[in-house]
Design a protein around this motif. Structure first.
Motif, PDB file in Angstrom:
ATOM      1  N   ASP A 108       0.746  -1.015  -0.092  1.00  0.00           N
ATOM      2  CA  ASP A 108      -0.162   0.058  -0.039  1.00  0.00           C
ATOM      3  C   ASP A 108       0.658   1.141  -0.088  1.00  0.00           C
ATOM      4  OD1 ASP A 108      -2.638  -1.543   0.640  1.00  0.00           O
ATOM      5  OD2 ASP A 108      -2.785  -1.743   2.689  1.00  0.00           O
ATOM      6  N   THR A 109       2.085   0.925   0.910  1.00  0.00           N
ATOM      7  CA  THR A 109       2.774   2.468   0.855  1.00  0.00           C
ATOM      8  C   THR A 109       3.971   1.859  -0.245  1.00  0.00           C
ATOM      9  OG1 THR A 109       4.390   1.191   2.515  1.00  0.00           O
ATOM     10  CG2 THR A 109       2.398   2.640   3.166  1.00  0.00           C
ATOM     11  N   PHE A 110       4.048   1.437  -1.500  1.00  0.00           N
ATOM     12  CA  PHE A 110       4.954   2.027  -2.591  1.00  0.00           C
ATOM     13  C   PHE A 110       4.161   2.252  -3.284  1.00  0.00           C
ATOM     14  CE2 PHE A 110       6.731   0.382  -5.894  1.00  0.00           C
ATOM     15  CZ  PHE A 110       8.191  -0.623  -5.562  1.00  0.00           C
ATOM     16  N   VAL A 111       4.962   3.212  -4.012  1.00  0.00           N
ATOM     17  CA  VAL A 111       4.680   4.112  -5.072  1.00  0.00           C
ATOM     18  C   VAL A 111       4.921   2.813  -6.021  1.00  0.00           C
ATOM     19  CG1 VAL A 111       4.866   6.297  -6.016  1.00  0.00           C
ATOM     20  CG2 VAL A 111       4.796   6.488  -3.575  1.00  0.00           C
ATOM     21  N   ARG A 112       4.340   2.706  -6.934  1.00  0.00           N
ATOM     22  CA  ARG A 112       4.572   2.486  -8.872  1.00  0.00           C
ATOM     23  C   ARG A 112       4.859   3.878  -9.409  1.00  0.00           C
ATOM     24  NH1 ARG A 112      -0.534  -1.322  -8.549  1.00  0.00           N
ATOM     25  NH2 ARG A 112      -1.181   0.086  -7.353  1.00  0.00           N
ATOM     26  N   GLY A 113       5.816   3.531 -10.494  1.00  0.00           N
ATOM     27  CA  GLY A 113       5.523   3.821 -11.751  1.00  0.00           C
ATOM     28  C   GLY A 113       6.156   3.093 -12.751  1.00  0.00           C
ATOM     29  N   GLU A 114       6.507   3.529 -13.840  1.00  0.00           N
ATOM     30  CA  GLU A 114       7.441   2.849 -14.634  1.00  0.00           C
ATOM     31  C   GLU A 114       8.342   2.503 -14.588  1.00  0.00           C
ATOM     32  OE1 GLU A 114       5.954   2.104 -17.756  1.00  0.00           O
ATOM     33  OE2 GLU A 114       4.175   3.180 -17.308  1.00  0.00           O
ATOM     34  N   SER A 115       9.296   2.649 -13.560  1.00  0.00           N
ATOM     35  CA  SER A 115      10.711   2.759 -13.458  1.00  0.00           C
ATOM     36  C   SER A 115      10.462   1.092 -12.438  1.00  0.00           C
ATOM     37  CB  SER A 115      11.118   3.067 -12.379  1.00  0.00           C
ATOM     38  OG  SER A 115      10.517   4.030 -11.700  1.00  0.00           O
ATOM     39  N   ASN A 116       9.532   0.863 -12.017  1.00  0.00           N
ATOM     40  CA  ASN A 116       9.757  -0.153 -11.249  1.00  0.00           C
ATOM     41  C   ASN A 116       8.145  -1.070 -11.169  1.00  0.00           C
ATOM     42  OD1 ASN A 116       7.047   1.012 -10.069  1.00  0.00           O
ATOM     43  ND2 ASN A 116       9.000   2.234  -8.213  1.00  0.00           N
ATOM     44  N   PHE A 268      10.656  11.063 -13.600  1.00  0.00           N
ATOM     45  CA  PHE A 268      10.111  12.730 -12.706  1.00  0.00           C
ATOM     46  C   PHE A 268       8.029  12.612 -11.706  1.00  0.00           C
ATOM     47  CE2 PHE A 268       7.244  15.959 -13.057  1.00  0.00           C
ATOM     48  CZ  PHE A 268       7.381  17.298 -11.947  1.00  0.00           C
ATOM     49  N   GLU A 269       7.547  11.731 -13.027  1.00  0.00           N
ATOM     50  CA  GLU A 269       5.762  11.799 -12.224  1.00  0.00           C
ATOM     51  C   GLU A 269       6.479  10.371 -11.251  1.00  0.00           C
ATOM     52  OE1 GLU A 269       5.532  12.203 -16.224  1.00  0.00           O
ATOM     53  OE2 GLU A 269       7.231  11.031 -15.546  1.00  0.00           O
ATOM     54  N   THR A 270       7.232   9.295 -11.407  1.00  0.00           N
ATOM     55  CA  THR A 270       7.107   8.785  -9.595  1.00  0.00           C
ATOM     56  C   THR A 270       7.915   9.704  -8.538  1.00  0.00           C
ATOM     57  OG1 THR A 270       7.430   6.893 -11.857  1.00  0.00           O
ATOM     58  CG2 THR A 270       8.498   6.441  -8.830  1.00  0.00           C
ATOM     59  N   VAL A 290       5.808  22.682  -4.764  1.00  0.00           N
ATOM     60  CA  VAL A 290       7.840  22.548  -4.294  1.00  0.00           C
ATOM     61  C   VAL A 290       8.154  21.270  -4.825  1.00  0.00           C
ATOM     62  CG1 VAL A 290       8.676  23.102  -1.695  1.00  0.00           C
ATOM     63  CG2 VAL A 290       7.515  25.031  -2.549  1.00  0.00           C
ATOM     64  N   ILE A 291       7.003  20.314  -4.406  1.00  0.00           N
ATOM     65  CA  ILE A 291       7.808  19.037  -4.741  1.00  0.00           C
ATOM     66  C   ILE A 291       7.707  18.897  -5.597  1.00  0.00           C
ATOM     67  CG2 ILE A 291       6.307  16.603  -5.294  1.00  0.00           C
ATOM     68  CD1 ILE A 291       4.420  17.775  -2.508  1.00  0.00           C
ATOM     69  N   SER A 292       7.094  20.036  -7.122  1.00  0.00           N
ATOM     70  CA  SER A 292       7.505  19.925  -8.660  1.00  0.00           C
ATOM     71  C   SER A 292       9.006  20.320  -8.814  1.00  0.00           C
ATOM     72  CB  SER A 292       7.036  20.829  -9.550  1.00  0.00           C
ATOM     73  OG  SER A 292       7.266  20.603 -10.752  1.00  0.00           O
ATOM     74  N   MET A 293       9.420  20.929  -8.073  1.00  0.00           N
ATOM     75  CA  MET A 293      11.078  21.334  -8.298  1.00  0.00           C
ATOM     76  C   MET A 293      12.003  20.513  -7.259  1.00  0.00           C
ATOM     77  SD  MET A 293      13.975  23.177  -6.820  1.00  0.00           S
ATOM     78  CE  MET A 293      13.327  23.572  -4.845  1.00  0.00           C
ATOM     79  N   ILE A 294      11.573  19.823  -6.174  1.00  0.00           N
ATOM     80  CA  ILE A 294      11.958  18.706  -5.797  1.00  0.00           C
ATOM     81  C   ILE A 294      12.689  17.890  -6.433  1.00  0.00           C
ATOM     82  CG2 ILE A 294      12.836  17.500  -3.320  1.00  0.00           C
ATOM     83  CD1 ILE A 294      11.398  19.700  -2.050  1.00  0.00           C
TER      84      ILE A 294
END
Length: 438
Positions: A108-116, A268-270, A290-294
């Motif tokens: 549940d706490t794992f953020v999924r994206g194309e890389s994983n 970036f999206e992940t 701010v989140i986007s900049m980091i």
């Protein structure tokens, strides 16, 4: 997991050499360990709010690193004052779980994206159908990309579905320590009882047992016993099995019996989604800008990404300002996407390649033509040409005075092979990342 007191006693000798005596006495010596919370936070008692704020701003990263090394677990640090601790509500009794698993590392706490995405799907399949889906499951990738998180998530899910299963998460160093202890006590039966009666075995950073003959032998036997008994094995490493040259060939072969999946650095999206989730979980009021900049600035790994968010928030709190893009840019001025964060030299390239392939600098510079030495030498020459833009003659001089035509052939060979072999291409990308960013 070790107790908070034991971990802190091991962490102090790691911290002391990294700072002046005055800094150590003023900021570290007065800290007192309180507990390890369910989310993996190591709570330290500070003398005042000023003390706490200074620690959060300047010392949290180095303390977290020492805690992870001392506790052999993914720990974060949290500082509290005496007043904050006294105001803390009484803790509720937790539901029983697996003591070696970190509670916060779940699917549940794992953020999924194309890389994983593929690694996540494979991990969930194993968790949902242990010993039947893919056995063993081998997850590899760079530091801080989520391998350990997925491994713990598998363990938690299996425990929920099969509470009677014996599940053990352990690092390769812990496994080695158990082997050494069994040899010293002349009690191999204990080792067999501990590992070969498990239903699920999860070993993190398996590459570190390479070159340790007794440990490799015990792992080989444990692996065979569990596999023959149809028990689930999950392993992680920083490299593909075929690149773990320090491991015995028969172990590399068995690792390849199951499914091998990799995790790439997050896009970036992940990265944005990871930061947003962390901000929500920690109750941080922070704008998307701010989140986007980091997320744009920090593109190496998840651990560093979250660490930078912590530093930005801590700094804003220390100077009593809101978390704005201007504040974040000030704190992260050294993180610029695409820039090399350390000086790349021929010696650095040579050392990274040698460490990766398990050979020495003397061996890579030698005249030996064995594949074990010649292949890494060609890789290093190729990377020197790519990252330093040196002449073939200069590179030849770096590697034992070789003729420029030899260097040219090596560079062309690696370049052509990488175009046809995705695994080699990924290995080269990983090496470049290690060289540039450590």
């Amino acid at each position: 997991m070790l107790s908070a007191n034991v971990i802190w006693s091991k962490a102090l000798p790691l911290l002391k050499p990294q700072m002046t005596e005055a800094s150590y006495e003023n900021w570290i010596a007065s800290l007192a360990p309180l507990r390890i919370e369910d989310d993996g936070a190591f709570v330290l008692l500070t003398t005042s709010s000023v003390h706490r704020d200074t620690l959060e701003r300047f010392y949290s990263a180095v303390i977290e690193k020492a805690l992870r090394e001392a506790g052999e677990a993914e720990l974060s640090v949290r500082f509290v004052t005496k007043e904050e601790e006294q105001a803390r509500p009484a803790a509720k009794s937790a539901a029983p779980g697996c003591p070696t698993l970190i509670p916060k590392y779940t699917f549940d706490t794992f953020v999924r994206g194309e890389s994983n995405r593929f690694a996540y799907a494979a991990a969930f399949a194993v968790a949902d159908n242990p010993s039947e889906a893919y056995n063993p499951l081998f997850i590899y990738g760079g530091v801080g990309l989520g391998k350990t998180h997925l491994m713990h998530a598998i363990g938690h899910y299996i425990h929920e579905q099969h509470p009677d299963y014996k599940i053990l998460y352990i690092t390769s160093e812990n496994f080695t320590n158990d082997v050494v202890a069994s040899i010293e006590k002349k009690d191999r039966a204990y080792l067999r009882e501990k590992y070969r009666t498990l239903d699920v075995l999860l070993i993190d950073d398996i590459q570190f047992i390479g070159g340790k003959e007794a440990t490799e032998l015990e792992f080989f036997n444990v692996f065979n016993d569990l596999k023959n008994a149809n028990k689930q094995i999950i392993l992680t490493s920083d490299k593909h099995p075929k690149d773990l040259q320090t491991l015995e060939a028969r172990i590399r072969t068995r690792i390849g019996w199951g499914l091998v999946v990799d995790i790439q650095p997050p896009d970036f999206e992940t990265r944005f989604a990871i930061l947003r989730r962390k901000a929500m979980e920690d109750g941080i009021d922070i704008a998307d800008g701010v989140i986007s900049m980091i997320a744009e600035r920090v593109n190496s790994n998840i651990r560093e990404l979250e660490g930078c968010l912590n530093r930005v928030v801590a700094y804003a709190k220390f100077v009593n300002k809101p978390v704005t893009v201007t504040v974040a840019e000030s704190v992260l001025k050294d993180y610029v996407s695409g820039e090399t964060r350390r000086s790349v030299s021929s010696e650095l390239i040579k050392q990274v390649v040698c460490d990766f392939y398990g050979i020495t600098s003397a061996e890579i510079e030698s005249g030996r033509r064995d594949h074990k030495f010649a292949y890494p030498r060609q890789i290093a020459m190729h990377l020197s040409r790519k990252l330093l833009d040196c002449s073939y003659q200069d590179i030849g001089a770096m590697y034992g005075g070789r003729h420029y035509s030899t260097v040219m052939h090596a560079c062309d060979t690696v370049e052509e092979a990488a175009e046809k072999d995705p695994e080699l291409k990924k290995t080269l990308d990983d090496l470049v990342e290690k060289i540039k960013n450590g």
